[in-house]
Design a protein around this motif. Structure first.
Motif, mmCIF file in Angstrom:
data_model
loop_
_atom_site.group_PDB
_atom_site.id
_atom_site.type_symbol
_atom_site.label_atom_id
_atom_site.label_comp_id
_atom_site.label_asym_id
_atom_site.label_seq_id
_atom_site.Cartn_x
_atom_site.Cartn_y
_atom_site.Cartn_z
ATOM 1 N N UNK A 122 104.926 -6.783 -15.645
ATOM 2 C CA UNK A 122 104.191 -5.623 -15.128
ATOM 3 C C UNK A 122 104.224 -4.482 -16.128
ATOM 4 N N UNK A 123 105.378 -4.304 -16.806
ATOM 5 C CA UNK A 123 105.503 -3.212 -17.767
ATOM 6 C C UNK A 123 104.508 -3.357 -18.913
ATOM 7 N N UNK A 124 104.274 -4.613 -19.326
ATOM 8 C CA UNK A 124 103.400 -4.820 -20.472
ATOM 9 C C UNK A 124 101.922 -4.704 -20.133
ATOM 10 N N UNK A 125 101.593 -4.766 -18.849
ATOM 11 C CA UNK A 125 100.197 -4.664 -18.450
ATOM 12 C C UNK A 125 99.818 -3.206 -18.226
ATOM 13 N N UNK A 126 98.666 -2.823 -18.693
ATOM 14 C CA UNK A 126 98.206 -1.457 -18.479
ATOM 15 C C UNK A 126 96.798 -1.451 -17.904
ATOM 16 N N UNK A 127 96.377 -2.608 -17.397
ATOM 17 C CA UNK A 127 95.020 -2.730 -16.893
ATOM 18 C C UNK A 127 94.886 -2.119 -15.509
ATOM 19 N N UNK A 128 93.684 -1.720 -15.210
ATOM 20 C CA UNK A 128 93.331 -1.261 -13.872
ATOM 21 C C UNK A 128 92.432 -2.325 -13.255
ATOM 22 N N UNK A 129 92.785 -2.806 -12.076
ATOM 23 C CA UNK A 129 92.036 -3.863 -11.407
ATOM 24 C C UNK A 129 91.219 -3.248 -10.278
ATOM 25 N N UNK A 130 89.944 -3.602 -10.211
ATOM 26 C CA UNK A 130 89.054 -3.080 -9.177
ATOM 27 C C UNK A 130 88.538 -4.218 -8.304
ATOM 28 N N UNK A 131 88.305 -3.913 -7.052
ATOM 29 C CA UNK A 131 87.490 -4.748 -6.180
ATOM 30 C C UNK A 131 86.974 -3.848 -5.069
ATOM 31 N N UNK A 132 85.665 -3.893 -4.819
ATOM 32 C CA UNK A 132 85.034 -2.960 -3.867
ATOM 33 C C UNK A 132 85.469 -1.537 -4.227
ATOM 34 N N UNK A 133 86.007 -0.780 -3.266
ATOM 35 C CA UNK A 133 86.449 0.582 -3.546
ATOM 36 C C UNK A 133 87.959 0.667 -3.742
ATOM 37 N N UNK A 134 88.594 -0.495 -3.927
ATOM 38 C CA UNK A 134 90.039 -0.498 -4.167
ATOM 39 C C UNK A 134 90.329 -0.534 -5.659
ATOM 40 N N UNK A 135 91.291 0.280 -6.082
ATOM 41 C CA UNK A 135 91.688 0.316 -7.496
ATOM 42 C C UNK A 135 93.205 0.243 -7.588
ATOM 43 N N UNK A 136 93.697 -0.714 -8.363
ATOM 44 C CA UNK A 136 95.131 -0.839 -8.627
ATOM 45 C C UNK A 136 95.393 -0.540 -10.096
ATOM 46 N N UNK A 137 96.271 0.413 -10.356
ATOM 47 C CA UNK A 137 96.710 0.714 -11.715
ATOM 48 C C UNK A 137 98.109 0.127 -11.867
ATOM 49 N N UNK A 154 107.427 -2.369 -3.071
ATOM 50 C CA UNK A 154 107.366 -3.162 -4.300
ATOM 51 C C UNK A 154 106.845 -4.571 -4.019
ATOM 52 N N UNK A 155 107.263 -5.148 -2.899
ATOM 53 C CA UNK A 155 106.815 -6.498 -2.567
ATOM 54 C C UNK A 155 105.333 -6.500 -2.201
ATOM 55 N N UNK A 156 104.893 -5.502 -1.457
ATOM 56 C CA UNK A 156 103.478 -5.411 -1.104
ATOM 57 C C UNK A 156 102.615 -5.222 -2.345
ATOM 58 N N UNK A 157 103.107 -4.438 -3.294
ATOM 59 C CA UNK A 157 102.368 -4.223 -4.544
ATOM 60 C C UNK A 157 102.216 -5.554 -5.285
ATOM 61 N N UNK A 158 103.316 -6.321 -5.377
ATOM 62 C CA UNK A 158 103.264 -7.607 -6.070
ATOM 63 C C UNK A 158 102.333 -8.578 -5.354
ATOM 64 N N UNK A 159 102.340 -8.543 -4.041
ATOM 65 C CA UNK A 159 101.472 -9.417 -3.250
ATOM 66 C C UNK A 159 100.004 -9.066 -3.466
ATOM 67 N N UNK A 160 99.692 -7.786 -3.422
ATOM 68 C CA UNK A 160 98.313 -7.355 -3.642
ATOM 69 C C UNK A 160 97.874 -7.658 -5.072
ATOM 70 N N UNK A 161 98.770 -7.485 -6.030
ATOM 71 C CA UNK A 161 98.428 -7.791 -7.423
ATOM 72 C C UNK A 161 98.072 -9.269 -7.584
ATOM 73 N N UNK A 162 98.838 -10.140 -6.922
ATOM 74 C CA UNK A 162 98.531 -11.573 -6.978
ATOM 75 C C UNK A 162 97.134 -11.839 -6.418
ATOM 76 N N UNK A 163 96.818 -11.245 -5.276
ATOM 77 C CA UNK A 163 95.493 -11.438 -4.679
ATOM 78 C C UNK A 163 94.393 -10.926 -5.603
ATOM 79 N N UNK A 164 94.604 -9.759 -6.202
ATOM 80 C CA UNK A 164 93.580 -9.172 -7.056
ATOM 81 C C UNK A 164 93.361 -9.997 -8.317
ATOM 82 N N UNK A 165 94.450 -10.491 -8.897
ATOM 83 C CA UNK A 165 94.327 -11.267 -10.126
ATOM 84 C C UNK A 165 93.702 -12.643 -9.870
ATOM 85 N N UNK A 166 93.724 -13.068 -8.608
ATOM 86 C CA UNK A 166 93.141 -14.375 -8.277
ATOM 87 C C UNK A 166 92.139 -14.232 -7.133
ATOM 88 N N UNK A 167 91.418 -13.085 -7.143
ATOM 89 C CA UNK A 167 90.492 -12.812 -6.048
ATOM 90 C C UNK A 167 89.385 -13.863 -5.994
#
Length: 238
Positions: A122-137, A154-167
């Motif tokens: 997570x530290x090495x990533x600096x991307x912003x992920x978008x879907x609809x009106x949701x934005x994760x930095x 922290x767990x919810x963030x990791x869970x949402x990140x997984x969904x976004x990266x494999x939407x």
């Protein structure tokens, strides 16, 4: 790597500290919750090992306060209790992993390295992920829907990140368990369903476009859909 160990059993604490030191970690060991919490809030650590049953205050309560303060250091709970309700509670309030005493030291090392690996990725990533009106930095650890800041554990963030990266993909519970909790899925538990339900409440409730959907008999998928289009969601476990 600097580790904070909060453990009131002196012999066990000394054993863990000695083993981790020999493995190359720097370890600060505290035997009370208040001392550990002061260290948490004033110093930087790579990972936290937190006993749940402390003499002065619950480890759960300390980490809940810590997460509420916006802190994201990975936390591994150590406890003699193996009740499902306790494991779920530990995850819900912001824990990243849960290890029941007694445990093999080799397993502790594996769990710590897994937490550190995920944190470093997570530290090495600096991307912003978008879907609809949701934005994760990912680098800032923030999530917005439109102009609304969504506060996640922290767990919810990791869970949402997984969904976004494999939407768009259907993610079975086994995949979610291994990727987010680093555990093998036990069909007798509902940890995954509980966590996803809480995440949906935070990111979907009150918004016309729903993001997380149940695919009946298969798992979950993140895909922007207008209200009424996610028919499988009606069978989502409550």
């Amino acid at each position: 790597m600097k580790v904070l160990l909060v453990e009131d059993e002196q012999k066990l604490g000394e054993y863990i500290k000695k083993g981790l030191t020999e493995a190359g970690f720097i370890v600060d060991h505290y035997m009370t919750g208040l001392d550990g919490y002061h260290a948490l809030m004033t110093e930087e650590f790579s990972v936290v090992l937190m006993d749940v049953m402390l003499p002065d205050v619950s480890g759960f309560e300390l980490i809940q306060r810590y997460r509420a303060a916006g802190k994201h250091t990975p936390v591994l709970f150590l406890t003699a209790k193996d009740d499902l309700s306790d494991r779920i509670k530990g995850i819900e309030i912001g824990g990243d992993d849960y290890l029941t005493k007694p445990f093999a030291f080799a397993e502790l090392i594996v769990r710590i390295k897994s937490l550190l690996r995920r944190a470093n990725q997570s530290d090495y990533k600096s991307t912003v992920i978008h879907t609809a009106d949701l934005k994760m930095d990912i680098s800032k650890r923030t999530v917005y829907r439109g102009d609304t800041l969504i506060k996640l554990t922290a767990k919810e963030f990791a869970l949402l990140q997984l969904f976004l990266e494999r939407q768009g993909e259907v993610l079975p519970r086994t995949v979610i368990a291994s990727q987010v909790w680093d555990i093998n899925f036990d069909s007798d538990t509902n940890v995954i369903d509980v966590a996803i339900r809480r995440l949906r409440i935070k990111i979907d409730d009150g918004f016309d476009t729903k993001l997380i959907h149940t695919v009946r008999g298969m798992g979950y998928r993140l895909e922007p859909l207008a209200v009424g289009m996610g028919d499988d969601d009606k069978d989502d476990p409550k």
